[in-house]
Enzyme design. Structure first.
Site, short mmCIF file in Angstrom:
data_model
loop_
_atom_site.label_atom_id
_atom_site.label_comp_id
_atom_site.label_asym_id
_atom_site.label_seq_id
_atom_site.Cartn_x
_atom_site.Cartn_y
_atom_site.Cartn_z
N GLU A 93 25.37 5.99 42.00
CA GLU A 93 25.00 6.91 40.92
C GLU A 93 23.65 6.51 40.32
O GLU A 93 23.31 5.33 40.31
CB GLU A 93 26.06 6.86 39.79
CG GLU A 93 27.47 7.05 40.31
CD GLU A 93 28.53 7.02 39.19
OE1 GLU A 93 28.17 6.82 38.02
OE2 GLU A 93 29.71 7.19 39.54
N LYS A 127 21.41 5.43 37.25
CA LYS A 127 21.71 4.83 35.94
C LYS A 127 20.85 5.55 34.92
O LYS A 127 19.64 5.35 34.82
CB LYS A 127 21.41 3.33 35.94
CG LYS A 127 21.83 2.68 34.63
CD LYS A 127 21.98 1.17 34.82
CE LYS A 127 22.61 0.51 33.61
NZ LYS A 127 21.75 0.50 32.42
N ASP A 167 19.17 6.76 31.50
CA ASP A 167 18.68 6.02 30.35
C ASP A 167 18.92 6.84 29.08
O ASP A 167 18.03 7.49 28.56
CB ASP A 167 17.19 5.74 30.54
CG ASP A 167 16.74 4.59 29.66
OD1 ASP A 167 17.61 3.94 29.06
OD2 ASP A 167 15.53 4.35 29.60
N TYR A 206 30.64 10.14 33.86
CA TYR A 206 30.72 9.25 35.01
C TYR A 206 31.88 8.26 35.04
O TYR A 206 32.03 7.53 35.99
CB TYR A 206 29.41 8.49 35.18
CG TYR A 206 28.90 7.82 33.92
CD1 TYR A 206 29.64 6.85 33.25
CD2 TYR A 206 27.65 8.16 33.40
CE1 TYR A 206 29.16 6.24 32.10
CE2 TYR A 206 27.16 7.55 32.25
CZ TYR A 206 27.93 6.59 31.61
OH TYR A 206 27.47 6.00 30.47
N LYS A 243 18.68 -2.74 39.33
CA LYS A 243 17.46 -2.50 38.53
C LYS A 243 16.31 -2.08 39.43
O LYS A 243 16.17 -2.61 40.55
CB LYS A 243 17.08 -3.79 37.79
CG LYS A 243 18.03 -4.12 36.66
CD LYS A 243 17.58 -3.40 35.42
CE LYS A 243 18.71 -3.29 34.43
NZ LYS A 243 18.40 -2.51 33.26
N CYS A 254 -15.48 11.04 15.37
CA CYS A 254 -14.66 11.66 16.41
C CYS A 254 -15.42 11.69 17.74
O CYS A 254 -16.57 12.14 17.77
CB CYS A 254 -14.28 13.08 15.98
SG CYS A 254 -13.56 14.04 17.30
N CYS A 287 -16.34 15.65 18.43
CA CYS A 287 -17.25 16.47 17.63
C CYS A 287 -18.20 15.65 16.76
O CYS A 287 -19.07 16.20 16.09
CB CYS A 287 -16.46 17.44 16.75
SG CYS A 287 -15.53 16.60 15.46
N CYS A 317 -9.27 13.08 13.35
CA CYS A 317 -10.39 13.95 13.08
C CYS A 317 -9.82 15.19 12.40
O CYS A 317 -8.92 15.82 12.92
CB CYS A 317 -11.07 14.34 14.39
SG CYS A 317 -12.26 15.67 14.15
N CYS A 354 -13.31 21.12 15.66
CA CYS A 354 -13.42 20.10 16.71
C CYS A 354 -12.94 20.67 18.05
O CYS A 354 -11.80 21.11 18.16
CB CYS A 354 -12.59 18.87 16.31
SG CYS A 354 -12.45 17.66 17.63
S1 IVH Z 1 29.55 3.12 34.17
C1 IVH Z 1 32.20 -0.18 33.44
N1 IVH Z 1 27.76 4.76 35.14
O1 IVH Z 1 24.88 1.77 31.52
C2 IVH Z 1 31.24 0.87 33.68
N2 IVH Z 1 27.20 3.51 33.20
O2 IVH Z 1 25.36 -1.21 31.31
C3 IVH Z 1 30.36 1.13 32.55
N3 IVH Z 1 24.98 4.00 32.32
O3 IVH Z 1 26.90 1.63 28.68
C4 IVH Z 1 29.65 2.36 32.59
N4 IVH Z 1 24.41 5.47 33.84
O4 IVH Z 1 25.28 3.59 28.89
C5 IVH Z 1 28.05 3.85 34.18
N5 IVH Z 1 26.28 6.25 36.12
C6 IVH Z 1 26.57 5.37 35.17
C7 IVH Z 1 25.66 5.04 34.14
C8 IVH Z 1 26.02 4.11 33.18
C9 IVH Z 1 24.02 4.83 32.74
C10 IVH Z 1 24.84 3.10 31.14
C11 IVH Z 1 25.92 3.28 30.12
C12 IVH Z 1 26.59 1.93 29.98
C13 IVH Z 1 25.55 1.02 30.53
C14 IVH Z 1 26.24 -0.17 31.15
#
Ligand code: IVH
Length: 667
Positions: free
Chosen positions: A113, A115, A117, A227, A315, A409, A412, A427, A432
């Site tokens: 999946e 991750k 943000d 998720y 990561k 500026c 201008c 500015c 401008c």
């Molecule tokens: S699973 C035990 N799935 O990552 C599983 N988390 O470090 C915990 N997050 O607090 C969550 N995408 O805010 C899961 N596809 C994904 C995710 C995800 C982002 C974030 C979530 C969680 C943090 C865990």
């Protein structure tokens, strides 16, 4: 079932189906305006039959009373976090640990999946109905943000029937986020309102979810992908894949990028692919997540104190690099903010060649002591402009000197102005060139002069063809100017001219707001209107002391206004607008005190007067108009289509008036 109830149910079903097609299947069948029409139809019938309104009606997402604080909710099952794999080697090591833990040499199936943000939330459903929702908090207890979550259209208020039964208790976890596009629009809006912009989509999502007034949350472009599961009673899943596909059938949005990978090579390939695709996704991600697919295997692996042994976050490569600052160049944006930009030796940061990085402002340059010739660390986070993180002092050449932004500026040449206590120099020159387009778009916008049909594309053409240099030029446009533009029909040209003509009858508040003076938003313009009662001449000669004497005007705002008005180009533009026919309607003092101390909420589609007129009428007679119903509301004035507010009024025992009854009160 009585006919009305059937009708209501049919509309709700249709709306829910369209919502489902839009958010879950990503395959809408109707346009936004058709959806809005159905929505209004439902609102109308519900207003006529408030006893038939139910909690899960699509109309009930907004209208809740602002909170004074969030309560807390304890998660039945802790919300864990994820262990990190910093590189491909660590992903492989995770797979080895899993195999060892399960005492097998066979390939393991994972769900792969993105991750996201954003912010993790938990949604709780009882017998198919959304009952509450919370933030992750410390993992054990989170904040009760139910009202705010209800405003997110992608979150189902009730579950759809699928082949699996609806569990008596269902806890679903997911990530609330704002798309890159939504973020841009939101920040443009913040800027327009004179509010500070959000640093990134994640902060914007967090700020929006933590609003005590859910009516504000409702205006924010929040999305969700689900998720994971918390506690589920009565229904079980053999695999995560099965769980995710059931989530979709129940009506939850699930990220379409999710894939099953059947061995560690495919896991690494997914990670690489997603990293390469990162920039093109409509939302920000900061890595991948791999989860053991089979429930039995998950249970066998178990959890550590804070994270499960069956999942890992991969990561993405550090988005940092070192390079040399060739030059520092001030640039001025559409809103007049002067930002120093470092021109860099081109360098590859996480797959993108970076040549510029922002230095934000003079304070940041001072704090990091960035100089031309320095070797610096730069970093790129998601969609945000790369920034200089720090200087590598050991590599500094001997002949560098401290950098100071010029005080004129760069576009201008006009002197820039930095209000005390602010970090950004601006500015303030209405003519401008760097700001012309932004200023015009603001000038014609809804809250300002409200010139219909004057969109961004038109502004671009008019400025590029030099038909407009300053906002007053709008009033000099002729039919020939317009009709010769690209894709401009005769009828449209005439419509625009008419809209321009109509916009000339305006109010002091709208006009002052339209000028786009820093810190003078819609609210403050109204405050100023009360003092200047439409007298532009008087306003143009105001002193800082006089301004500060006004309640709500502080020294910073006063100084911004006076510096703006000291600039002759600005006053020339104002005078030119007035001589080209702008007329500022005088607002009158209260006509009577008939409604003294009474608070009104106007709701529904008013037919005898506009919402604005209604507000003005109430105020002209000493009353107040408010947007939300509370114990402090004295009367509701309801037009056709009134919904949740009417229901709330009934609960609080607040008298409901028709439009005519309201007008009669003023006699
Ligand atoms: S699973 C035990 N799935 O990552 C599983 N988390 O470090 C915990 N997050 O607090 C969550 N995408 O805010 C899961 N596809 C994904 C995710 C995800 C982002 C974030 C979530 C969680 C943090 C865990």
């Amino acid at each position: 079932m009585p006919e009305t109830q059937k009708q209501i149910q049919a509309l709700r079903d249709q709306l829910n189906d369209h919502n489902y097609r839009y958010y879950v299947l990503d395959d809408p069948l109707i346009s936004d305006s058709e959806y809005d029409q159905l929505f209004r139809d439902l609102q109308k019938i519900e207003a006529e039959n408030p006893n038939l309104i139910t909690e899960d009606s699509p109309t009930q997402r907004v209208g809740a009373e602002p909170l004074t604080s969030f309560g807390s909710l304890t998660h039945r099952m802790p919300m864990l976090s994820l262990a990190n794999a910093m590189n491909e080697g660590e992903l492989a090591a995770f797979d080895m640990r899993v195999k060892k833990g399960l005492d097998t040499e066979n390939d393991i199936e994972y769900m792969a999946e993105p991750k996201l943000d954003g912010l993790a939330v938990e949604l709780v459903y009882e017998n198919g109905l959304f009952v509450n929702g919370s933030t992750r908090g410390d993992g054990i207890t989170g904040e009760n943000i139910t009202q705010n979550l209800k405003t997110i259209s992608a979150i189902p208020l009730s579950l759809r029937m699928g082949e699996k039964q609806i569990p008596p208790l269902l806890e679903v976890r997911g990530e609330v986020f704002i798309t890159k596009d939504g973020f841009k629009k939101l920040n443009q809006n913040q800027e327009k309102e004179g509010l500070p912009p959000f640093a990134n989509p994640r902060n914007a999502a967090a700020g929006s979810l933590r609003q005590l007034d859910s009516n504000i949350t409702a205006t924010r472009p929040l999305s969700i992908y689900c998720y994971e599961a918390g506690t589920i009673d009565g229904v079980s899943f053999e695999t995560h894949e099965d769980f995710l596909s059931t989530l979709k059938k129940w009506g939850f949005p699930v990220n379409p990028e999710i894939q099953k990978v059947t061995n560690v090579e495919k896991m690494v390939a997914f990670h690489r692919n997603l990293e390469a695709k990162r920039e093109t996704l409509p939302y920000e991600i900061d890595g991948t997540v791999f989860k053991v697919n089979t429930t039995d295997q998950r249970n066998a692996l178990g959890i550590r104190s804070r994270s499960p042994r069956w999942a890992i976050a991969g990561k993405f490569k550090a988005q940092q690099a070192t390079t040399v600052v060739q030059d520092i160049i001030p640039s001025v944006g559409r809103t007049g903010a002067v930002t120093p930009v470092a021109r860099l030796d081109p360098t590859n940061v996480g797959g993108v060649i970076v040549t510029n990085a922002t230095l934000h402002n003079q304070d940041e340059i001072d704090r990091k002591d960035v100089r031309i010739g320095d070797t610096v660390f730069i970093q790129r986070a998601g969609d945000v402009i790369p920034e200089v993180v720090k200087v590598i002092l050991t590599k500094r050449p001997s002949d560098t000197k401290k950098y100071l932004l010029p005080n004129v500026c760069p576009s201008c040449g006009h002197e820039v102005f930095r209000p005390e206590g602010e970090v950004v120099a601006r500015c303030q020159n209405l003519s401008c060139p760097a700001q012309v387009k932004g200023r015009i778009e603001h000038f014609v916008s809804k809250t300002a002069l409200d010139i219909d049909g004057f969109g961004e594309k038109l502004v671009d053409q008019l400025v590029d063809k030099r038909l407009i240099r300053t906002v007053d030029d709008i009033f000099k446009l002729t039919y020939d100017d317009l009709v010769n533009l690209d894709r401009m029909a005769e009828k449209s040209a005439l419509n625009i001219l008419e809209a321009i003509q109509n916009s000339k009858q305006t109010t002091f508040a709208r006009f002052v707001y339209a000028l786009g003076i820093r810190n003078v938003g819609a609210h403050l313009s109204n405050v100023l209107e009360k003092t200047y009662v439409g007298d532009m001449e008087k306003f143009m000669n105001v002193s800082a002391e006089e301004l500060e004497a006004i309640d709500e005007v502080g020294p910073i705002v006063a100084e911004t206004i006076t510096t703006f008005l000291l600039n002759c180009t600005n006053t020339d533009v104002i005078e030119s607008c007035l001589s080209l026919g702008i007329r500022l309607k005088k607002v009158e003092g209260p006509k009577s005190q008939l409604l003294k101390g009474k608070t009104f909420v106007f709701t529904g589609a008013l037919t005898q007067f506009s919402r604005n007129d209604a507000k003005e009428m109430a105020e002209a007679h000493g009353g107040r108009a408010s947007g939300s119903v509370s114990k402090k509301t004295d009367f509701i004035v309801a037009g056709p289509g009134a919904g949740s507010k009417l229901k709330k009024a009934a609960e609080l025992g607040i008298p409901v008036l028709s439009e005519t009854e309201f007008l009669n009160m003023l006699k």
